[in-house]
Scaffold this motif. Sequence first.
Motif, PDB file in Angstrom:
ATOM      1  N   LEU A   3     -13.434   2.530  -3.653  1.00 28.24           N
ATOM      2  CA  LEU A   3     -12.067   2.084  -3.378  1.00 28.24           C
ATOM      3  C   LEU A   3     -11.121   3.270  -3.370  1.00 28.24           C
ATOM      4  N   ARG A   4     -10.162   3.226  -2.459  1.00 31.68           N
ATOM      5  CA  ARG A   4      -9.134   4.263  -2.417  1.00 31.68           C
ATOM      6  C   ARG A   4      -7.770   3.588  -2.409  1.00 31.68           C
ATOM      7  N   VAL A   5      -6.946   3.919  -3.387  1.00 33.39           N
ATOM      8  CA  VAL A   5      -5.568   3.441  -3.424  1.00 33.39           C
ATOM      9  C   VAL A   5      -4.782   4.310  -2.451  1.00 33.39           C
ATOM     10  N   LEU A   6      -4.127   3.668  -1.497  1.00 30.56           N
ATOM     11  CA  LEU A   6      -3.480   4.391  -0.397  1.00 30.56           C
ATOM     12  C   LEU A   6      -2.030   4.771  -0.672  1.00 30.56           C
ATOM     13  N   ASN A   7      -1.389   4.071  -1.585  1.00 29.44           N
ATOM     14  CA  ASN A   7       0.039   4.327  -1.790  1.00 29.44           C
ATOM     15  C   ASN A   7       0.300   4.842  -3.198  1.00 29.44           C
ATOM     16  N   GLU A   8       1.455   5.455  -3.334  1.00 26.37           N
ATOM     17  CA  GLU A   8       1.943   5.802  -4.663  1.00 26.37           C
ATOM     18  C   GLU A   8       2.554   4.510  -5.214  1.00 26.37           C
ATOM     19  N   VAL A   9       2.030   4.047  -6.317  1.00 26.21           N
ATOM     20  CA  VAL A   9       2.457   2.758  -6.862  1.00 26.21           C
ATOM     21  C   VAL A   9       3.707   2.980  -7.706  1.00 26.21           C
ATOM     22  N   VAL A  10       4.856   2.683  -7.109  1.00 28.06           N
ATOM     23  CA  VAL A  10       6.134   2.859  -7.795  1.00 28.06           C
ATOM     24  C   VAL A  10       6.840   1.528  -8.023  1.00 28.06           C
ATOM     25  N   LEU A  11       6.420   0.502  -7.299  1.00 32.84           N
ATOM     26  CA  LEU A  11       6.989  -0.830  -7.490  1.00 32.84           C
ATOM     27  C   LEU A  11       5.863  -1.785  -7.851  1.00 32.84           C
ATOM     28  N   ASN A  12       5.787  -2.921  -7.199  1.00 31.13           N
ATOM     29  CA  ASN A  12       4.801  -3.932  -7.570  1.00 31.13           C
ATOM     30  C   ASN A  12       3.727  -4.137  -6.506  1.00 31.13           C
ATOM     31  N   GLN A  13       3.539  -3.181  -5.610  1.00 30.77           N
ATOM     32  CA  GLN A  13       2.576  -3.306  -4.526  1.00 30.77           C
ATOM     33  C   GLN A  13       1.520  -2.217  -4.613  1.00 30.77           C
ATOM     34  N   VAL A  14       0.262  -2.618  -4.348  1.00 28.46           N
ATOM     35  CA  VAL A  14      -0.851  -1.677  -4.303  1.00 28.46           C
ATOM     36  C   VAL A  14      -1.585  -1.891  -2.983  1.00 28.46           C
ATOM     37  N   LEU A  15      -1.788  -0.826  -2.241  1.00 26.23           N
ATOM     38  CA  LEU A  15      -2.571  -0.867  -1.004  1.00 26.23           C
ATOM     39  C   LEU A  15      -3.905  -0.192  -1.278  1.00 26.23           C
ATOM     40  N   VAL A  16      -4.990  -0.893  -0.962  1.00 24.65           N
ATOM     41  CA  VAL A  16      -6.326  -0.415  -1.304  1.00 24.65           C
ATOM     42  C   VAL A  16      -7.227  -0.542  -0.085  1.00 24.65           C
TER      43      VAL A  16
ATOM     44  N   THR B 236      -3.774  -6.160   5.448  1.00 30.33           N
ATOM     45  CA  THR B 236      -2.689  -5.547   6.207  1.00 30.33           C
ATOM     46  C   THR B 236      -3.269  -4.395   7.019  1.00 30.33           C
ATOM     47  N   ARG B 237      -2.466  -3.887   7.897  1.00 32.43           N
ATOM     48  CA  ARG B 237      -2.820  -2.708   8.693  1.00 32.43           C
ATOM     49  C   ARG B 237      -1.833  -1.620   8.298  1.00 32.43           C
ATOM     50  N   TRP B 238      -2.336  -0.465   7.874  1.00 30.79           N
ATOM     51  CA  TRP B 238      -1.474   0.617   7.400  1.00 30.79           C
ATOM     52  C   TRP B 238      -2.005   1.927   7.961  1.00 30.79           C
ATOM     53  N   HIS B 239      -1.171   2.660   8.663  1.00 33.19           N
ATOM     54  CA  HIS B 239      -1.578   3.918   9.309  1.00 33.19           C
ATOM     55  C   HIS B 239      -2.876   3.748  10.084  1.00 33.19           C
ATOM     56  N   ASP B 240      -2.930   2.670  10.848  1.00 33.05           N
ATOM     57  CA  ASP B 240      -4.065   2.353  11.716  1.00 33.05           C
ATOM     58  C   ASP B 240      -5.368   2.121  10.945  1.00 33.05           C
ATOM     59  N   MET B 241      -5.250   1.655   9.694  1.00 36.04           N
ATOM     60  CA  MET B 241      -6.423   1.321   8.880  1.00 36.04           C
ATOM     61  C   MET B 241      -6.223  -0.057   8.265  1.00 36.04           C
ATOM     62  N   ASP B 242      -7.310  -0.816   8.145  1.00 34.61           N
ATOM     63  CA  ASP B 242      -7.242  -2.063   7.402  1.00 34.61           C
ATOM     64  C   ASP B 242      -7.158  -1.750   5.915  1.00 34.61           C
ATOM     65  N   ALA B 243      -6.401  -2.573   5.194  1.00 33.04           N
ATOM     66  CA  ALA B 243      -6.246  -2.374   3.751  1.00 33.04           C
ATOM     67  C   ALA B 243      -6.009  -3.720   3.079  1.00 33.04           C
ATOM     68  N   MET B 244      -6.271  -3.738   1.771  1.00 35.89           N
ATOM     69  CA  MET B 244      -5.919  -4.894   0.942  1.00 35.89           C
ATOM     70  C   MET B 244      -4.507  -4.662   0.424  1.00 35.89           C
ATOM     71  N   ARG B 245      -3.709  -5.708   0.434  1.00 32.31           N
ATOM     72  CA  ARG B 245      -2.346  -5.617  -0.081  1.00 32.31           C
ATOM     73  C   ARG B 245      -2.259  -6.513  -1.312  1.00 32.31           C
ATOM     74  N   ILE B 246      -2.012  -5.878  -2.433  1.00 31.80           N
ATOM     75  CA  ILE B 246      -1.910  -6.587  -3.706  1.00 31.80           C
ATOM     76  C   ILE B 246      -0.467  -6.504  -4.176  1.00 31.80           C
ATOM     77  N   TYR B 247       0.129  -7.660  -4.423  1.00 28.25           N
ATOM     78  CA  TYR B 247       1.468  -7.730  -4.998  1.00 28.25           C
ATOM     79  C   TYR B 247       1.370  -8.374  -6.370  1.00 28.25           C
ATOM     80  N   VAL B 248       2.078  -7.835  -7.321  1.00 27.42           N
ATOM     81  CA  VAL B 248       2.213  -8.484  -8.627  1.00 27.42           C
ATOM     82  C   VAL B 248       3.647  -8.984  -8.681  1.00 27.42           C
ATOM     83  N   SER B 249       3.806 -10.291  -8.549  1.00 23.61           N
ATOM     84  CA  SER B 249       5.164 -10.824  -8.468  1.00 23.61           C
ATOM     85  C   SER B 249       5.370 -12.106  -9.255  1.00 23.61           C
TER      86      SER B 249
END
Length: 125
Positions: free
Chosen positions: A44-57, A88-101
Motif C-alpha cells: 500500500l502507498r499513501v498518496l497524500n499528506e494527511v493533514v485533514l480527514n482524508q487518506v488516499l491509498v 477515486t482517480r488521482w493523478h491518472d491513477m486509481d486510488a482508495m479514498r478514505i474519509y473519517v467524518s
Amino acid sequence: RRARGFAVYAALRELGRTGVEAMIDRCCRLAGRFADQLRAEPRLRVLNEVVLNQVLVRVEPASGDADRATRETIRRVQEERVCWLGGTRWHDMDAMRIYVSNWSTTETDVDRSVESIVRAVHASC
C-alpha cells in the motif's frame, strides 16, 4: 437550500464550538492513524499528506496492474462491510479514498478497518 445548513446548526447547537472543534480534531487524528497503519503494509502507498480527514491509498502489487488491484481491493473491502471506502482517480491513477467524518468512529474502528483493507489487498494481489 436552507436545509443544507441544518446539520451544521444542529451540531453547533448540541456540541458548541469547542465540541465541534474537538470532533474535527479527532477525525483528523484518526485519519492520521489510518495512514500510519496503512504505510506499514508494503503493498500500500499513501498518496497524500494527511493533514485533514482524508487518506488516499493505492495498491502496488509486486507484479500486475495496480489500478485493477486497487479496484479489486475496494470491492473486497465493501463486500466485507467492516467499513466503507470509495474509489477515486488521482493523478491518472486509481486510488482508495478514505474519509473519517463520523462522530462515532473510534480507534478500534480504524484498526478493524485497516485489518479489512490489508486482508483485501492480500486477496487481490
